[in-house]
Design an enzyme around this catalytic site. Structure first.
Site, mmCIF file in Angstrom:
data_model
loop_
_atom_site.group_PDB
_atom_site.id
_atom_site.type_symbol
_atom_site.label_atom_id
_atom_site.label_comp_id
_atom_site.label_asym_id
_atom_site.label_seq_id
_atom_site.Cartn_x
_atom_site.Cartn_y
_atom_site.Cartn_z
ATOM 1 N N CYS A 160 1.130 -48.849 -7.238
ATOM 2 C CA CYS A 160 0.340 -50.075 -7.040
ATOM 3 C C CYS A 160 -0.844 -49.996 -7.990
ATOM 4 O O CYS A 160 -0.700 -49.534 -9.119
ATOM 5 C CB CYS A 160 -0.088 -50.224 -5.579
ATOM 6 S SG CYS A 160 -1.071 -48.856 -4.935
ATOM 7 N N GLY A 161 -2.026 -50.412 -7.551
ATOM 8 C CA GLY A 161 -3.197 -50.306 -8.402
ATOM 9 C C GLY A 161 -3.826 -48.931 -8.353
ATOM 10 O O GLY A 161 -4.116 -48.333 -9.380
#
Length: 384
Positions: A237-238
């Site tokens: 993800c981030g």
């Protein structure tokens, strides 16, 4: 002793077991992009303790956010919360399901399996009008939790590079469609856009119905769209938080061999260079693009310069390349030019011919100004 049978429990299940002797309830809320119950003091589920992902259950000295803490740190902080080896842990957050799966996955990584995420979190609890309290509770006593790392549940930069080349492994990216496609900038200042090679996009929000997880049947349908009999799923993800949401969804469905990339895009995008822009131009298209780039030394091309470019290539080629050039930023233009020069393996003599054509372009209006002179020197430096 209370025991979870699934990675997910309902608020009704939790309400029924609130008085269980070995129950520990953790609020793992971290800020999203909206206000949280921590900030608004909307209340907490009775007997809640605060699981501080940012300050106590992450390595705060690491280069990247939300990095896994050491075994010693995790064990110590878990004991301070009164967590024992036989504790039944239910973790929730104020957004529904956002950061609570990160706490769930961390406990699994450190060897504690009697843990589940509260489906719908605080919003679902309050929708049932169950009682809340205004302050966090305090641990009754120090716990005896012992960390036992399960290395296979997390991977790092070198690991994800290896996984991206393995056919039976699929990498899921939990970021939004817009971030995955590079249509919006990354929230972390200075972090470039991009994707991990051979990854697919599955925004974590696609696993939700409002603030609760979709049904098992719906989740199965979502993952089967991508799975194609892959034996291993890797989640990114981030910064390693919502990747755990995908791990939760896959676990509910029954998938095994799941891995979370701890550094996620924050680490990967920082440690990998920006890929060279490429374009499948023929030599005429490359010439047109270079001349257009040169003509824009003053941010526009005039009619004299257009005529020079059109005299070198046909109108169809000019229009095609002009449309592409209009969409590119300066960095992309340079990358494409350099990549195409390399592709066509232009000799030093051929590059000299291109520079001569650029100089002829600048003299087309009989005014070789300082901006054009600077552009010629710049192109000579990068092309040669």
């Amino acid at each position: 002793m209370l025991q979870t049978e699934s990675p997910l429990v309902t608020v009704d299940w939790l309400y029924k077991h609130l008085e269980a002797e070995n129950l520990v309830i953790l609020d793992a809320t971290i800020p999203k992009f909206v206000r949280t119950s921590i900030e608004d003091n909307l209340g907490y589920i009775p007997n809640s303790l605060f699981f501080d992902i940012k300050k106590k259950f992450s390595n705060i000295s690491a280069d990247f956010p939300n990095t896994i803490p050491t075994s010693k740190q995790f064990q110590s902080e878990a004991r301070e919360l009164g967590i024992n080896s036989n504790s039944c842990i239910i973790v929730y957050d104020a957004h529904g399901i956002y950061s609570s799966p990160r706490a769930w996955w961390l406990f699994k990584y450190f060897g504690h399996t009697n843990i589940a995420v509260l489906d719908g979190g605080l919003p679902e609890w309050m929708s049932k009008k169950y009682a809340t309290q205004k302050k966090y509770s305090s641990p009754q006593a120090k716990g005896d939790f012992i960390a036992d790392i399960k290395e296979e549940l997390f991977t790092n930069f070198s690991g994800v590079n290896r996984f991206s080349k393995i056919e039976d492994t699929l990498i899921f990216d939990a970021r939004s469609f817009e971030r995955f496609r590079g249509e919006v900038p990354e929230p972390r200042k200075g972090l470039r856009s991009g994707i991990i090679p051979n990854s697919v996009n599955l925004p974590y929000t696609k696993l939700l119905n409002g603030h609760t997880l979709k049904s098992e049947e719906e989740l199965k349908s979502v993952f089967e769209t991508f799975a194609n009999n892959r034996e291993r799923f890797v989640f990114s993800c981030g910064s390693g938080v919502t990747a755990c949401n995908l791990a939760l969804g896959a676990s509910v469905v029954g998938y095994k061999n799941l891995v979370v990339y701890d550094g996620s895009w924050t680490e990967y995008g920082t440690l990998t260079p920006i890929p060279m822009e490429t374009s499948n131009w023929n030599k005429d298209e490359l010439m047109a693009y270079i001349l257009l780039y040169a003509a824009h030394s003053d941010f526009k091309e005039n009619n004299h310069e257009r005529n020079v470019i059109i005299s070198k290539v046909d109108m169809q080629t000019f229009q095609k390349v002009h449309d592409e050039f209009s969409q590119d930023n300066d960095f992309q233009s340079i990358q494409k030019i350099l990549a195409s020069i390399e592709t066509h393996k232009y000799s030093s003599e051929k590059i000299d011919e291109i520079l001569a054509d650029i100089k002829g372009l600048f003299f087309a209006d009989s005014d070789f100004d300082i901006k054009e002179h600077s552009m010629l020197l710049f192109l000579k430096r990068i092309l040669k």
